[in-house]
Design a protein around this motif. Sequence first.
Motif, PDB file in Angstrom:
ATOM      1  N   ALA A   2     -23.848  17.687  40.831  1.00 46.89           N
ATOM      2  CA  ALA A   2     -22.980  16.639  40.276  1.00 46.89           C
ATOM      3  C   ALA A   2     -22.604  16.984  38.845  1.00 46.89           C
ATOM      4  O   ALA A   2     -23.183  17.882  38.230  1.00 46.89           O
ATOM      5  N   ASP A   3     -21.612  16.274  38.343  1.00 50.62           N
ATOM      6  CA  ASP A   3     -21.240  16.384  36.936  1.00 50.62           C
ATOM      7  C   ASP A   3     -22.299  15.631  36.138  1.00 50.62           C
ATOM      8  O   ASP A   3     -22.202  14.429  35.906  1.00 50.62           O
ATOM      9  N   GLY A   4     -23.330  16.353  35.734  1.00 51.82           N
ATOM     10  CA  GLY A   4     -24.451  15.717  35.036  1.00 51.82           C
ATOM     11  C   GLY A   4     -24.082  15.220  33.667  1.00 51.82           C
ATOM     12  O   GLY A   4     -24.597  14.196  33.198  1.00 51.82           O
ATOM     13  N   ASN A   5     -23.190  15.927  33.001  1.00 53.16           N
ATOM     14  CA  ASN A   5     -22.799  15.554  31.650  1.00 53.16           C
ATOM     15  C   ASN A   5     -22.159  14.172  31.613  1.00 53.16           C
ATOM     16  O   ASN A   5     -22.453  13.359  30.737  1.00 53.16           O
ATOM     17  N   ARG A   6     -21.297  13.900  32.558  1.00 57.66           N
ATOM     18  CA  ARG A   6     -20.551  12.641  32.548  1.00 57.66           C
ATOM     19  C   ARG A   6     -21.314  11.485  33.172  1.00 57.66           C
ATOM     20  O   ARG A   6     -21.342  10.380  32.618  1.00 57.66           O
ATOM     21  N   TYR A   7     -21.939  11.721  34.316  1.00 58.75           N
ATOM     22  CA  TYR A   7     -22.446  10.603  35.122  1.00 58.75           C
ATOM     23  C   TYR A   7     -23.938  10.315  34.962  1.00 58.75           C
ATOM     24  O   TYR A   7     -24.423   9.300  35.472  1.00 58.75           O
ATOM     25  N   PHE A   8     -24.677  11.181  34.272  1.00 56.95           N
ATOM     26  CA  PHE A   8     -26.117  10.959  34.163  1.00 56.95           C
ATOM     27  C   PHE A   8     -26.665  11.134  32.745  1.00 56.95           C
ATOM     28  O   PHE A   8     -27.574  10.417  32.351  1.00 56.95           O
ATOM     29  N   ALA A   9     -26.129  12.075  31.982  1.00 57.29           N
ATOM     30  CA  ALA A   9     -26.657  12.324  30.643  1.00 57.29           C
ATOM     31  C   ALA A   9     -26.089  11.373  29.605  1.00 57.29           C
ATOM     32  O   ALA A   9     -26.659  11.212  28.529  1.00 57.29           O
ATOM     33  N   ARG A  10     -24.989  10.732  29.895  1.00 60.41           N
ATOM     34  CA  ARG A  10     -24.269   9.900  28.929  1.00 60.41           C
ATOM     35  C   ARG A  10     -24.541   8.423  29.200  1.00 60.41           C
ATOM     36  O   ARG A  10     -24.035   7.863  30.179  1.00 60.41           O
ATOM     37  N   PRO A  11     -25.336   7.745  28.353  1.00 59.38           N
ATOM     38  CA  PRO A  11     -25.681   6.337  28.604  1.00 59.38           C
ATOM     39  C   PRO A  11     -24.541   5.385  28.256  1.00 59.38           C
ATOM     40  O   PRO A  11     -24.564   4.696  27.230  1.00 59.38           O
ATOM     41  N   GLY A  12     -23.560   5.349  29.135  1.00 61.40           N
ATOM     42  CA  GLY A  12     -22.391   4.498  28.922  1.00 61.40           C
ATOM     43  C   GLY A  12     -21.833   4.025  30.240  1.00 61.40           C
ATOM     44  O   GLY A  12     -22.531   4.041  31.272  1.00 61.40           O
ATOM     45  N   PRO A  13     -20.582   3.621  30.275  1.00 63.46           N
ATOM     46  CA  PRO A  13     -19.982   3.061  31.494  1.00 63.46           C
ATOM     47  C   PRO A  13     -19.928   4.030  32.662  1.00 63.46           C
ATOM     48  O   PRO A  13     -19.869   3.602  33.818  1.00 63.46           O
ATOM     49  N   SER A  14     -19.964   5.352  32.393  1.00 62.15           N
ATOM     50  CA  SER A  14     -19.897   6.330  33.483  1.00 62.15           C
ATOM     51  C   SER A  14     -21.166   6.361  34.332  1.00 62.15           C
ATOM     52  O   SER A  14     -21.170   6.966  35.410  1.00 62.15           O
ATOM     53  N   LEU A  15     -22.233   5.730  33.880  1.00 62.41           N
ATOM     54  CA  LEU A  15     -23.456   5.697  34.683  1.00 62.41           C
ATOM     55  C   LEU A  15     -23.237   5.016  36.023  1.00 62.41           C
ATOM     56  O   LEU A  15     -23.937   5.298  36.999  1.00 62.41           O
ATOM     57  N   LEU A  16     -22.249   4.114  36.090  1.00 62.62           N
ATOM     58  CA  LEU A  16     -21.947   3.446  37.359  1.00 62.62           C
ATOM     59  C   LEU A  16     -21.508   4.481  38.389  1.00 62.62           C
ATOM     60  O   LEU A  16     -21.921   4.420  39.555  1.00 62.62           O
ATOM     61  N   GLY A  17     -20.666   5.427  37.962  1.00 58.41           N
ATOM     62  CA  GLY A  17     -20.268   6.504  38.864  1.00 58.41           C
ATOM     63  C   GLY A  17     -21.453   7.331  39.298  1.00 58.41           C
ATOM     64  O   GLY A  17     -21.511   7.810  40.437  1.00 58.41           O
ATOM     65  N   GLY A  18     -22.438   7.502  38.405  1.00 53.32           N
ATOM     66  CA  GLY A  18     -23.641   8.242  38.758  1.00 53.32           C
ATOM     67  C   GLY A  18     -24.456   7.545  39.830  1.00 53.32           C
ATOM     68  O   GLY A  18     -24.988   8.178  40.742  1.00 53.32           O
ATOM     69  N   ILE A  19     -24.556   6.230  39.738  1.00 48.74           N
ATOM     70  CA  ILE A  19     -25.270   5.465  40.771  1.00 48.74           C
ATOM     71  C   ILE A  19     -24.576   5.638  42.114  1.00 48.74           C
ATOM     72  O   ILE A  19     -25.219   5.831  43.149  1.00 48.74           O
ATOM     73  N   SER A  20     -23.255   5.595  42.093  1.00 46.92           N
ATOM     74  CA  SER A  20     -22.486   5.778  43.325  1.00 46.92           C
ATOM     75  C   SER A  20     -22.709   7.172  43.904  1.00 46.92           C
ATOM     76  O   SER A  20     -22.819   7.335  45.124  1.00 46.92           O
ATOM     77  N   ILE A  21     -22.775   8.191  43.050  1.00 44.05           N
ATOM     78  CA  ILE A  21     -23.019   9.555  43.515  1.00 44.05           C
ATOM     79  C   ILE A  21     -24.379   9.653  44.202  1.00 44.05           C
ATOM     80  O   ILE A  21     -24.507  10.255  45.282  1.00 44.05           O
ATOM     81  N   ILE A  22     -25.404   9.071  43.600  1.00 45.39           N
ATOM     82  CA  ILE A  22     -26.735   9.102  44.218  1.00 45.39           C
ATOM     83  C   ILE A  22     -26.700   8.424  45.584  1.00 45.39           C
ATOM     84  O   ILE A  22     -27.221   8.955  46.574  1.00 45.39           O
TER      85      ILE A  22
END
Length: 643
Positions: free
Chosen positions: A304-324
């Motif tokens: 996954a794009d770790g930089n955007r969806y997991f390493a960055r504690p902001g609104p993009s974390l929602l996309g990270g949850i969806s990826i998981i």
Amino acid sequence: MGKSLPEDTLRIASLLPAATDILICLGLTDCIFGISHECKVVYEEHGKNVNWSGDDCVHVLNSSLIDFDRADDAAMTQQEIDAKVKANADSLYQMNVASMELVRPSLILTQGLCAVCGPSPKQMSCLKISSHVKVLSLQPRNLSEVLESFVQVAKVCDVPTRGITMKDEFQRRLFQLRSLIHDHYKGSSNREINKTRSSLSEKRKPKVLLLEWLDPPYDGGHWVIDQIKHAGCENSFDSLDSCQSDVSKKSKEVSWDKIYKSDPDVVIVACCGFDLDRNLKDAKEAKGAFMRLRAFKENSIYAADGNRYFARPGPSLLGGISIIARCAHDRIGSLSKKIDELDFSPKEGLGWSQVIFDETKQAEIEIEDTVTIANKDDFYKIHADACKSGKKYYLDPETGYRVFTRIGLEALGKCCGSGCRHCPYNHASVKEEDKAKRIKQPALLYRAGNFSNKDISMIKVLFWSGGKDSFLTLRALYRSNPRKNDFAIVLLTTFDETSRVIANQNIHIDNVVRQAKHLELTLIGVPMHRASSESYISRIGKAMDVVRKEILHEHGIIGSLVFGDLHLDHIRDWRDKELSKLKIPLEYPLWKKSYDHLMESLRSSKVECKISASNVEDVGVGDDFIFTYEKLSLMKKSDVTID
């Protein structure tokens, strides 16, 4: 922190990509005059055009010892990067004092959580910051605190309602995703859930391992713990680290032995600072480490794009949850489709991707070919067409996901042990104790310990259903060869691939394996696929190939195929017509034998025989067969069926 600042007087210096992301989502893009070198990508993600030069441009306020925009740094391995970071932990970032003076900030946003993730207040000590400049250091440790940081930033920027709205919208969308997962599991049958991944039992949540680094491996910490939970999953280390508090759990270096012990169902490579392409590349290069994992064998490793969806504690974390959620439930077609349809779910190939561990790139699977193939009748024909075209994968018509073809599996060079649908290696690497539940092709389920290959010149293959007629046929074969040295007997059992039950007997294949072990006879299993038009003769032919290769080693012969048929002429006629195509003699030791003769043989064997099916009232499954048969005979009931 002091009072909030009016929007029209705001001049913000954002030294953290997460803060820049929050500011843009709050509608404060025009108030940003300075950023860290890592914030440029955030503007690109939001499609913002930025003036990087001239009056009132956006200034880059720092440089980094490691900058992936530089070719030499981008070419470094993870091990090299890790060593350089550890050797320079206190001096990774250098502040540009002149640029900060040009920005003339009224607000500086930074972080105090991780010295590697961005400039910290300590590293800003070289700056001469006026007393009227507000400094907000963000250091969220979990998802709840990340959401609260939306409100914090909005409040200090004098737009508090925007922060509350942003937090509420994140929570609304998160609830939407969680409801999809909850509703699916609540409404799914156990069978539907069980077929999603061979190792999952009924409604157990998938165990997910998210790796923030590969060499050495680091697990996901802080808000990643919450991301995994909100995705309807469990952290694979939960059972190993049960004493550690989730609230303060930091990402930490872990050993591969611990990873193997945790036995994750799904692995997601989302290394900090790396986009999807880099994580895909590094994951493939780590194949040697992944190969021991069950997730590797089940094709359940993703990047996954770790930089955007997991390493960055902001609104993009929602996309990270969806990826998981999407990766963990990849094999549940109905659920994964619904997750894909959510407007905040990152798309496959852009935010995440399955890791394919061979030379073949995903681009080789042309869309035109897979769409054409997927419209055919069943997967047997689909597979045949794919092999003719030289394809290493095809799309399964039921789930829509990629399946290795025989050609693709042959390219691997050996059996991977996963029980693949088209395994050309007779499932040689599948553990014997797992074969009954995992094989998809004809294969050895049990090899008798007293089988001496050098002494075998002829084998008789007994078609074994696990019932009394099969047992009586075995006795008849032994009686015809009292010395038991003219030939060897191998059992062959066909069973439903989905239910793992033998047709007409209602006996599970596990019971047949136990019978073979008790009898000390080698057993060949032949799973029959419902969603395949492959003929019965073709499947039996493949089983004969297993006998020749695995038992006879091409030296002896198959003397006959042996059946326990008694008196049904149409069944024998069919066998004689169709199975003769295999050019192996057929044998029927019990043909036209009287029931009295057979019952006497059964009694004299002194083997316990239980009823597995009945249409007789007061006769149940598990009752003693001989006693029940004799009782019904005395009652002269000839219109009943028990077996």
